[in-house]
Design an enzyme around this catalytic site. Structure first.
Site, PDB file in Angstrom:
ATOM      1  N   GLU A 138       0.787  -1.166   0.133  1.00 13.92           N
ATOM      2  CA  GLU A 138      -0.067   0.013   0.062  1.00 13.92           C
ATOM      3  C   GLU A 138       1.018   1.347   0.075  1.00 13.92           C
ATOM      4  O   GLU A 138       1.871   1.265   0.671  1.00 13.92           O
ATOM      5  CB  GLU A 138      -0.853  -0.065   1.232  1.00 13.92           C
ATOM      6  CG  GLU A 138      -1.638   1.426   1.305  1.00 13.92           C
ATOM      7  CD  GLU A 138      -2.583   1.490   2.672  1.00 13.92           C
ATOM      8  OE1 GLU A 138      -3.008   0.417   2.832  1.00 13.92           O
ATOM      9  OE2 GLU A 138      -2.827   2.447   3.145  1.00 13.92           O
ATOM     10  N   GLU A 143      -2.517  11.782   2.440  1.00 17.74           N
ATOM     11  CA  GLU A 143      -3.288  11.242   3.570  1.00 17.74           C
ATOM     12  C   GLU A 143      -3.266  12.263   4.862  1.00 17.74           C
ATOM     13  O   GLU A 143      -2.035  12.509   5.045  1.00 17.74           O
ATOM     14  CB  GLU A 143      -2.901   9.814   3.835  1.00 17.74           C
ATOM     15  CG  GLU A 143      -3.899   9.219   4.899  1.00 17.74           C
ATOM     16  CD  GLU A 143      -3.772   7.712   5.226  1.00 17.74           C
ATOM     17  OE1 GLU A 143      -2.466   7.092   4.937  1.00 17.74           O
ATOM     18  OE2 GLU A 143      -4.465   6.974   5.617  1.00 17.74           O
TER      19      GLU A 143
END
Ligand SMILES: *[C@@H]1O[C@H](CO)[C@@H](O)[C@H](O)[C@H]1NC(C)=O
Ligand SMILES: *[C@@H]1O[C@H](CO)[C@@H](O)[C@H](O)[C@H]1NC(C)=O
Ligand SMILES: *[C@@H]1O[C@H](CO)[C@@H](O)[C@H](O)[C@H]1NC(C)=O
Length: 321
Positions: A138, A143
């Protein structure tokens, strides 16, 4: 491939391209903008695996409720900001989209005008395989939670992938073991040096560009805010070829020194999602000066989510042909 290259090359300004990348250039393979998002992404009405106070809706519902809106040059993805929620009922409607295509070695340039802001928000632009997560790895490109700048780029893997302490990057490394089982999936994160890389500061500045390069031997993430005079021309104008070797030191750099990327990273989708509260935003909420509790805030204050939206100008994907 040879033939295609010979068509493309005359269109370039050769001075912007290094010799090495001339041999294996990154060529524009997808431009995703405006209505094009409907062709390139699937809307995922799934349960939030991170336990957010959201209900991901399907494409039809998202369009009906204007949670997804596309014009020719803008794509908006947002959470509902109209409904007071029943505390015993489902979470606030929101959107999660996943690219139909998957990518291995590639460059992606995200031109983002606005990102979701507001207490309780946890937006992300990231890449993963989604089958047997964290198989395939990932990579979080954008974010954060609860408007806390700066942005973090993070990689998460199965056990056996670590990052060196010293790397050529402008950001600040956190944990160096990327194993998802260490410290509750903290991963190998890097905090960006720019205050304008996240949240209200990002939005006040008109947004900016995030770019990722992923190869078998490194993953790098760059950021330039809208006012940054040093943004490379190929990033700013979306030219047919890009040359990340000329982009300067990345904000976050993940070398393969002690992580075999061919083993830990595979075919990954691009995912854009906006969750509320949940494992990260919910747990961090108390320390942010936000009102009430995260869940109560989401349930009872729809108007607090009017700025909780992405406005994306384009995503450009470049690959070696
Ligand atoms: C949203 O994105 C973050 C990216 O880091 C991810 O951890 C989380 O699982 C995502 N939530 C959903 C529902 O996809
Ligand atoms: C839907 O959202 C877009 C983008 O924010 C906005 O311009 C438009 O006016 C909205 N449409 C309606 C019917 O509210
Ligand atoms: C890192 O990448 C290089 C070039 O692709 C490769 O030769 C080397 O074996 C890789 N190292 C590891 C630890 O995977």
């Amino acid at each position: 491939m040879k033939f295609f290259n010979s068509l493309v090359f005359p269109l370039l300004t050769l001075s912007t391209i290094t010799f090495a990348s001339l041999l294996r250039p990154y060529v524009l393979t997808n431009t995703i903008a405006g209505l094009g998002f409907f062709a390139h992404f699937d809307w995922q009405a799934i349960d939030d695996p991170t336990h957010g106070r959201v209900t991901y809706v399907d494409q039809k519902t998202a369009i009906q409720q204007n949670l997804t809106y596309a014009s020719y040059d803008s794509f908006v993805l947002r959470t509902d900001s109209k409904t007071v929620l029943d505390p015993a009922g489902p979470g606030r409607n929101s959107v999660r989209i996943r690219s139909k295509r998957t990518y291995e070695t590639h460059v992606a340039v995200f031109d983002v005008r606005h990102m979701p802001q507001g207490c309780g928000t946890w937006p992300a632009i990231w890449e993963t395989k989604e089958v047997n997560w964290p198989d395939g790895g990932e990579i979080d490109i954008l974010e954060g939670v609860n408007d806390q700048t700066p942005n973090s780029a993070t990689i998460h893997t199965r056990a056996g992938c670590t990052m060196p302490e010293t790397r050529l990057q402008t950001g600040t490394s956190g944990q160096l073991d990327c194993d998802w089982l260490v410290n509750f999936n903290t991963g190998c994160g890097v905090k960006f040096p720019e205050k304008t890389s996240y949240g209200p500061d990002f939005n006040a500045n008109g947004g900016g560009w995030f770019a990722i390069e992923r190869t078998d031997d490194h993953i790098s993430v760059w950021f330039w805010d809208r006012q940054d005079k040093t943004v490379p021309r190929d990033v700013k104008w979306g030219t047919l070829l890009v040359d990340p070797k000329k982009w300067g030191i990345p904000s976050a750099h993940f070398p393969n020194t002690s992580c075999d990327f061919t083993q830990f990273f595979q075919e990954n989708h691009i995912i854009i999602n906006l969750t509320l509260c949940g494992d990260w935003a919910g747990n961090a909420y108390g320390a942010t000066g936000c009102p009430s509790t995260c869940i109560d805030h989401v349930n009872s204050s729809p108007e607090a989510f009017t700025e909780a939206y992405f406005d994306i100008g384009s995503i450009r994907i470049y690959e070696h042909l």
